[in-house]
Design a protein around this motif. Structure first.
Motif, PDB file in Angstrom:
ATOM      1  N   SER A 101      63.352-122.999 -10.675  1.00 37.93           N
ATOM      2  CA  SER A 101      62.370-122.012 -10.231  1.00 37.93           C
ATOM      3  C   SER A 101      61.363-122.624  -9.265  1.00 37.93           C
ATOM      4  O   SER A 101      60.561-121.929  -8.699  1.00 37.93           O
ATOM      5  N   ALA A 159      61.380-121.767  -5.398  1.00 37.70           N
ATOM      6  CA  ALA A 159      61.063-120.368  -5.135  1.00 37.70           C
ATOM      7  C   ALA A 159      59.565-120.108  -5.024  1.00 37.70           C
ATOM      8  O   ALA A 159      59.156-119.061  -4.588  1.00 37.70           O
ATOM      9  N   LYS A 160      58.785-121.078  -5.437  1.00 34.80           N
ATOM     10  CA  LYS A 160      57.322-120.901  -5.371  1.00 34.80           C
ATOM     11  C   LYS A 160      56.862-120.674  -3.945  1.00 34.80           C
ATOM     12  O   LYS A 160      57.362-121.285  -3.006  1.00 34.80           O
ATOM     13  N   ARG A 161      55.914-119.806  -3.791  1.00 35.94           N
ATOM     14  CA  ARG A 161      55.536-119.454  -2.439  1.00 35.94           C
ATOM     15  C   ARG A 161      54.531-120.390  -1.796  1.00 35.94           C
ATOM     16  O   ARG A 161      54.587-120.694  -0.646  1.00 35.94           O
ATOM     17  N   ARG A 191      48.579-121.840  -4.954  1.00 36.38           N
ATOM     18  CA  ARG A 191      48.427-120.510  -5.515  1.00 36.38           C
ATOM     19  C   ARG A 191      47.653-120.462  -6.824  1.00 36.38           C
ATOM     20  O   ARG A 191      47.101-119.436  -7.175  1.00 36.38           O
ATOM     21  N   LEU A 248      44.462-118.859  -6.750  1.00 35.95           N
ATOM     22  CA  LEU A 248      44.392-117.451  -6.377  1.00 35.95           C
ATOM     23  C   LEU A 248      44.798-116.552  -7.523  1.00 35.95           C
ATOM     24  O   LEU A 248      44.106-115.624  -7.885  1.00 35.95           O
ATOM     25  N   ALA A 249      45.951-116.875  -8.094  1.00 39.80           N
ATOM     26  CA  ALA A 249      46.471-116.004  -9.133  1.00 39.80           C
ATOM     27  C   ALA A 249      45.733-116.276 -10.421  1.00 39.80           C
ATOM     28  O   ALA A 249      45.171-117.334 -10.620  1.00 39.80           O
ATOM     29  N   ILE A 250      45.770-115.299 -11.307  1.00 39.61           N
ATOM     30  CA  ILE A 250      45.179-115.492 -12.616  1.00 39.61           C
ATOM     31  C   ILE A 250      46.324-115.736 -13.581  1.00 39.61           C
ATOM     32  O   ILE A 250      47.075-114.822 -13.888  1.00 39.61           O
ATOM     33  N   PRO A 251      46.486-116.947 -14.011  1.00 37.10           N
ATOM     34  CA  PRO A 251      47.708-117.292 -14.724  1.00 37.10           C
ATOM     35  C   PRO A 251      47.800-116.732 -16.140  1.00 37.10           C
ATOM     36  O   PRO A 251      48.786-116.176 -16.521  1.00 37.10           O
ATOM     37  N   LYS A 252      46.794-116.870 -16.919  1.00 37.60           N
ATOM     38  CA  LYS A 252      46.874-116.462 -18.329  1.00 37.60           C
ATOM     39  C   LYS A 252      45.605-115.702 -18.665  1.00 37.60           C
ATOM     40  O   LYS A 252      44.556-115.954 -18.085  1.00 37.60           O
ATOM     41  N   ASN A 299      59.348-113.941 -13.857  1.00 38.42           N
ATOM     42  CA  ASN A 299      59.451-114.128 -12.416  1.00 38.42           C
ATOM     43  C   ASN A 299      60.610-113.299 -11.867  1.00 38.42           C
ATOM     44  O   ASN A 299      61.734-113.418 -12.347  1.00 38.42           O
ATOM     45  N   SER A 347      59.693-115.981  -5.352  1.00 33.46           N
ATOM     46  CA  SER A 347      59.697-115.637  -6.761  1.00 33.46           C
ATOM     47  C   SER A 347      58.338-115.031  -7.080  1.00 33.46           C
ATOM     48  O   SER A 347      57.307-115.596  -6.749  1.00 33.46           O
ATOM     49  N   MET A 348      58.387-113.837  -7.644  1.00 29.98           N
ATOM     50  CA  MET A 348      57.140-113.122  -7.890  1.00 29.98           C
ATOM     51  C   MET A 348      56.894-113.025  -9.392  1.00 29.98           C
ATOM     52  O   MET A 348      57.672-112.409 -10.117  1.00 29.98           O
ATOM     53  N   GLY A 349      55.810-113.640  -9.850  1.00 28.89           N
ATOM     54  CA  GLY A 349      55.485-113.596 -11.275  1.00 28.89           C
ATOM     55  C   GLY A 349      54.729-112.316 -11.599  1.00 28.89           C
ATOM     56  O   GLY A 349      53.736-112.010 -10.960  1.00 28.89           O
ATOM     57  N   ASP A 384      49.595-113.282  -2.677  1.00 27.87           N
ATOM     58  CA  ASP A 384      49.537-113.249  -4.133  1.00 27.87           C
ATOM     59  C   ASP A 384      49.537-111.822  -4.650  1.00 27.87           C
ATOM     60  O   ASP A 384      49.116-111.555  -5.753  1.00 27.87           O
ATOM     61  N   LEU A 389      49.931-110.642  -8.387  1.00 25.10           N
ATOM     62  CA  LEU A 389      50.995-111.462  -8.971  1.00 25.10           C
ATOM     63  C   LEU A 389      50.376-112.576  -9.796  1.00 25.10           C
ATOM     64  O   LEU A 389      49.183-112.843  -9.699  1.00 25.10           O
ATOM     65  N   MET A 390      51.191-113.212 -10.594  1.00 25.64           N
ATOM     66  CA  MET A 390      50.668-114.342 -11.367  1.00 25.64           C
ATOM     67  C   MET A 390      51.632-115.513 -11.298  1.00 25.64           C
ATOM     68  O   MET A 390      52.806-115.352 -10.945  1.00 25.64           O
ATOM     69  N   ASP A 391      51.102-116.676 -11.628  1.00 32.42           N
ATOM     70  CA  ASP A 391      51.921-117.873 -11.591  1.00 32.42           C
ATOM     71  C   ASP A 391      52.528-118.057 -12.966  1.00 32.42           C
ATOM     72  O   ASP A 391      51.806-118.218 -13.934  1.00 32.42           O
ATOM     73  N   ILE A 392      53.824-118.019 -13.052  1.00 32.89           N
ATOM     74  CA  ILE A 392      54.454-118.175 -14.360  1.00 32.89           C
ATOM     75  C   ILE A 392      55.330-119.406 -14.350  1.00 32.89           C
ATOM     76  O   ILE A 392      56.175-119.589 -13.472  1.00 32.89           O
ATOM     77  N   SER A 415      58.182-121.008 -15.839  1.00 32.70           N
ATOM     78  CA  SER A 415      59.283-120.704 -16.759  1.00 32.70           C
ATOM     79  C   SER A 415      60.493-121.558 -16.439  1.00 32.70           C
ATOM     80  O   SER A 415      60.697-121.977 -15.309  1.00 32.70           O
TER      81      SER A 415
END
Lengths: 415, 264
Positions: free
Chosen positions: A352, A355-357, A361, A364-368, B27, B67-69, B97, B118-121, B123
C-alpha cells in the motif's frame, strides 16, 4: 520504572517503529504480561478511598484479586491468550534502585502519618498510594487465582520483563504487553503498550517493533542497549546532564559507551564512580531467564469450584458476580478457537506504500478520532514551550509528536 | 487526476452496504485497470476484497495509482444523498486530501456535489495465493442468506460440509440443533436459481455465523453466490458484480483445539 524518556525519544526519532492498533486486533494472540507490575497497579487503583482498601472479612486486601480477575476476563473475552510472568529474585544491581524505592516508601509513610494528623484528604490519598508494596502473599494469591482460571503462569528466575522478552524471542508468545519500556531493551521483538488500559479510556494499543526501532534509529541492538543505559535505567545511575537525546547523539557519534567515555568532556559531564554500566549491559543482553522448552503454555477450562471457594468463600466476593464471570470465561474459551487470517495469508510488504499520494499528508488528514483539532492546538503550544522539549530537532515533529501526545496520557507508574 | 463516472450509481450504494458492516476504515486503491479495495475486520478474522474494473465505468481516467483512505460510515452518509437512479462521478486531484462526489439526476435537471475529507490509513495488504479449492458451491444468494439468518437464531457457528449428497449447513445451540441440506439442482427455469456443486474432495469446516451474516449483506449485488471451500484455507464467499468485478469475502475457519487443551 523502565527507561527514562524512551517513549518520547522513539516518538520523535523512530515514529515508524510505533503503530496504533485496535485492542480487538490481538484476537487469538498469545501475549506475555508482567504480573508484578499489574498487581502493583491494582493495589494502587482498585477499591481505594483514602487509606481504606478493598478487603475481605479478615481485613486482608483483595484489590489485586479483583483487578486480576476482571482484567484477565477482559483479555480472554477479546480472544487474547494471556501468559502472566512473575518476578523472581531481583538482580544485585537493582538492589540500589530498590533501596531507593524503599526509602521513598518510608518517606511516604511518614508523610502519610503527617497527613493523617492534619486530615488533608488529598495528601492522605496521595501518600497512601505511595506506600503500596506488592508482597509475596499478593503474588501467591494471584498465581493461585490465575491457575484456577486456566491461565498459564510463568515464574521468572529473575526479572519478569526479561522473561517476557525471552518468551517472545522464542516465539512462544506473539508479543509482550507492559507499560515498562524495559521490554524493548531486553529485546522483546514486539512490545505493546496500553493493551490493558480500561476500554473506557479509548486509548489505542501502541505496538513497538524492535527491529524497526533499530532500523529507524540506525543502531545495532548493542548500541540500543547502551542508549538505554545512558538514558537512565533501573540498574545503574546515568551520567548527569545526558538525557535521551544527547545519548542518542553520542551513541551515533561514538558507537559505544566505552568510546563515549574516552571522548566525552569529563569536566562537563560527571561520570559516576565505579559506574557499573558493563554489568547493566550484561543484564540486558544476557538476563537470567529460563529458556527451557519445558515451559508449556496451556490455556485450560476454568476450575469453577476452586474459583468460587477462593473468591467467594475465602475473600467474600459476591457469588452471583463470580458465577457470571466464570460463565464469561467459558464462552471466551470457545471463542478463542477462531483462526486468524494471517495464519493463512501473509502480508505483502509495502503493497500500500507506493499508492500514497503525498509524503506530508499526515499533517493534513485527520488520521484517528483520538486526534481532533483541539489536540493540534495543544500540540502547538506544547512545542512552543522550550522547557518541555529541550533541544528536540523539528524535522520529525509533525508525525512524531502526534503519537507522543497519546503517550503523555499514559500511566505514570513505577515499581 | 482521477475521474470515474458510474451511470448505475445505485451499484456504489450496494457495494458500500456490503462492506461497511465489516470494516470501518479502508483504503480505496485506484489504478488504470480499476477501482479496488482490500480490508480486514478489526479482529483480523475476515477480509473483504472488492474489484470494479475500469470497463464497467462510462468514463474512467486514472493517471496515477492513488489510494484514498475513507471512513466507510462517512462515505455512506454522502452516498445516502444520491438517488437510486443518479449517475455518480468520483473525482480527486493528485495529492489532494479530499475526494469529490458528484450526483446527477437521470434527467440532468439536478446536480449535487459533495467533497469528502480523506484520511491516512495504515493498513497491511495480504497476499492471497491462487488456490485449488476442494469444493465449490454455487447457489442463489437469497437462499444462502436465508440459511445463515435462520441458523444464527439457533447457534453461533455453522459447520459447512460438502459431500456427494450435497452441501450441509448445521449448527447447535442451547435450544437445539439444525441441519439444512441443499442438493445439486440444475433443472430450474432460471439459471440463477440453480444449485451447482463441484467437489474434488469432501470437506467440512466450521465458521462463525456472525461473519457469514455480514457477508450476505452483498446479496443485492448478485443473484448467485459462490462458496469455495478447502480444508486448509479460509472460505471464499464471492458475489459477482455483472460485467464489472466482484465482492469477495474470506473468513478464517474455527480451529479444532487439542483435546489436552480443552480438558480442565
Amino acid at each position: 520504572m523502565g527507561i527514562k524518556g524512551l517513549t518520547k525519544l522513539l516518538a520523535d526519532n523512530a515514529p515508524k517503529a510505533m503503530k496504533e492498533q485496535k485492542f480487538e486486533s490481538y484476537f487469538g494472540r498469545k501475549i506475555a504480561i508482567d504480573a508484578s507490575m499489574s498487581i502493583y497497579q491494582f493495589l494502587i487503583v482498585i477499591g481505594r478511598s483514602g487509606t481504606e482498601m478493598l478487603t475481605n472479612e479478615a481485613g486482608e486486601v483483595t484489590s489485586h484479586l479483583l483487578g486480576m480477575f476482571s482484567r484477565t476476563i477482559r483479555l480472554l473475552e477479546a480472544g487474547i491468550k494471556p501468559v502472566y510472568v512473575f518476578d523472581g529474585k531481583p538482580p544485585d544491581l537493582k538492589k540500589q534502585e530498590l533501596a531507593k524505592r524503599y526509602s521513598k516508601r518510608a518517606d511516604a509513610t511518614e508523610d502519610l502519618n503527617d497527613a493523617l494528623k492534619t486530615g488533608n484528604k488529598e495528601d492522605i490519598e496521595k501518600f497512601s498510594k505511595r506506600t503500596v508494596k506488592v508482597t509475596k502473599q499478593h503474588n501467591d494469591d494471584c498465581k493461585k487465582l490465575l491457575r484456577l482460571m486456566g491461565v498459564p503462569v510463568v515464574e521468572a528466575p529473575s526479572e519478569a520483563e526479561a522473561q517476557c522478552a525471552a518468551l517472545c524471542k522464542a516465539d512462544k508468545v506473539y508479543a509482550v504487553a507492559s507499560e515498562d519500556m524495559d521490554s524493548l531493551t531486553f529485546g522483546a521483538s514486539r512490545f505493546l503498550r496500553h493493551l490493558m488500559d480500561p476500554s473506557s479510556k479509548k486509548i489505542p494499543v501502541m505496538e513497538f517493533d524492535v527491529s524497526k526501532v533499530l532500523e529507524e534509529l540506525n543502531l545495532t541492538m548493542d548500541q540500543f542497549i547502551d542508549l538505554c543505559i545512558l538514558s537512565g535505567c533501573d540498574y545503574c545511575d546515568s551520567i548527569r546532564g545526558i538525557g535521551g537525546l544527547t545519548a542518542l547523539k553520542l551513541i551515533r557519534q561514538h558507537g559505544s559507551i566505552e568510546n563515549i567515555l574516552e571522548n566525552i568532556n569529563k569536566e562537563r559531564y560527571q561520570i559516576p564512580e565505579n559506574w557499573p554500566y558493563q554489568e547493566a549491559r550484561r543484564l540486558f543482553k544476557e538476563p537470567s531467564v529460563s529458556t527451557d522448552d519445558e515451559i508449556e503454555l496451556k490455556w485450560t477450562a476454568p476450575d469453577e469450584e476452586g474459583l468460587i471457594s477462593l473468591l467467594v468463600n475465602e475473600n467474600g466476593f459476591n457469588i452471583d458476580r463470580i458465577t457470571k464471570a466464570i460463565e464469561k470465561i467459558k464462552v471466551a474459551k470457545n471463542k478463542s478457537s477462531q483462526g486468524r487470517l494471517e495464519s493463512f495469508f501473509k502480508p505483502v510488504a509495502g503493497a500500500s506504500v507506493p499508492a500514497k499520494r503525498k509524503g506530508t499528508r499526515c499533517t493534513l488528514a485527520i488520521p484517528k478520532p483520538v486526534v481532533n483539532p483541539k489536540m493540534y492546538s495543544l500540540e502547538a503550544s506544547f512545542h512552543s514551550k522550550p522547557k518541555a522539549i529541550g533541544s528536540i530537532g523539528l524535522p520529525s515533529v509533525d508525525l512524531g509528536s502526534r503519537q507522543a501526545m497519546v503517550f503523555y496520557r499514559s500511566l505514570c507508574c513505577g515499581i | 487526476m482521477l475521474e470515474l463516472r458510474l451511470v448505475q450509481g445505485s451499484l456504489l450504494k450496494k457495494v458500500l452496504d456490503a462492506i461497511k458492516d465489516l470494516v470501518n476504515d479502508a483504503n480505496f486503491d485506484c489504478s488504470a485497470t480499476g477501482f479496488s479495495l482490500q480490508a480486514m475486520d478489526s479482529s483480523h478474522v475476515a477480509l473483504v476484497g472488492l474489484l470494479l474494473r475500469s470497463e464497467g465505468f462510462e468514463h474512467y481516467r486514472c493517471d496515477r495509482n492513488i489510494s484514498m483512505g475513507m471512513n466507510l460510515n462517512n462515505l455512506a452518509k454522502f452516498l445516502k444523498c444520491a438517488g437510486n437512479d443518479d449517475i455518480i462521478t468520483i473525482k480527486a486531484d493528485d495529492g489532494s486530501d479530499t475526494v469529490t462526489l458528484m450526483f446527477e439526476s437521470p434527467t440532468q435537471d439536478k446536480i449535487a456535489d459533495f467533497e469528502m475529507k480523506l484520511m491516512d490509513i495504515d493498513s497491511e495488504h495480504l497476499g492471497i495465493p491462487e488456490a485449488e479449492y476442494h469444493a465449490i458451491v454455487r447457489m442463489p444468494s437469497a437462499e444462502f442468506s436465508r440459511i445463515c439468518r435462520d441458523l444464527s437464531s439457533i447457534g453461533d457457528t455453522v459447520l459447512i460440509s460438502v459431500t456427494k449428497e450435497g452441501v450441509k449447513f448445521s449448527t447447535r445451540g442451547d435450544i437445539g440443533t439444525a441441519n439444512v441440506v441443499c442438493r445439486q439442482n440444475t433443472t430450474v427455469d432460471k439459471p440463477e436459481d440453480a444449485t451447482i456443486i463441484e467437489m474434488n474432495e469432501p470437506v467440512s469446516l466450521t465458521f462463525a455465523l456472525r461473519y457469514l451474516n455480514s457477508f450476505t449483506k452483498a446479496s443485492p449485488l448478485s443473484n448467485t453466490v459462490t462458496i469455495s471451500l478447502s480444508s486448509e484455507l479460509p472460505v471464499v464467499v464471492e458475489y459477482k458484480i455483472a460485467e464489472m468485478g466482484y465482492v469477495r469475502y474470506y473468513l478464517a475457519p474455527k480451529i479444532e483445539e487439542d483435546d489436552e487443551e480443552t480438558k480442565p
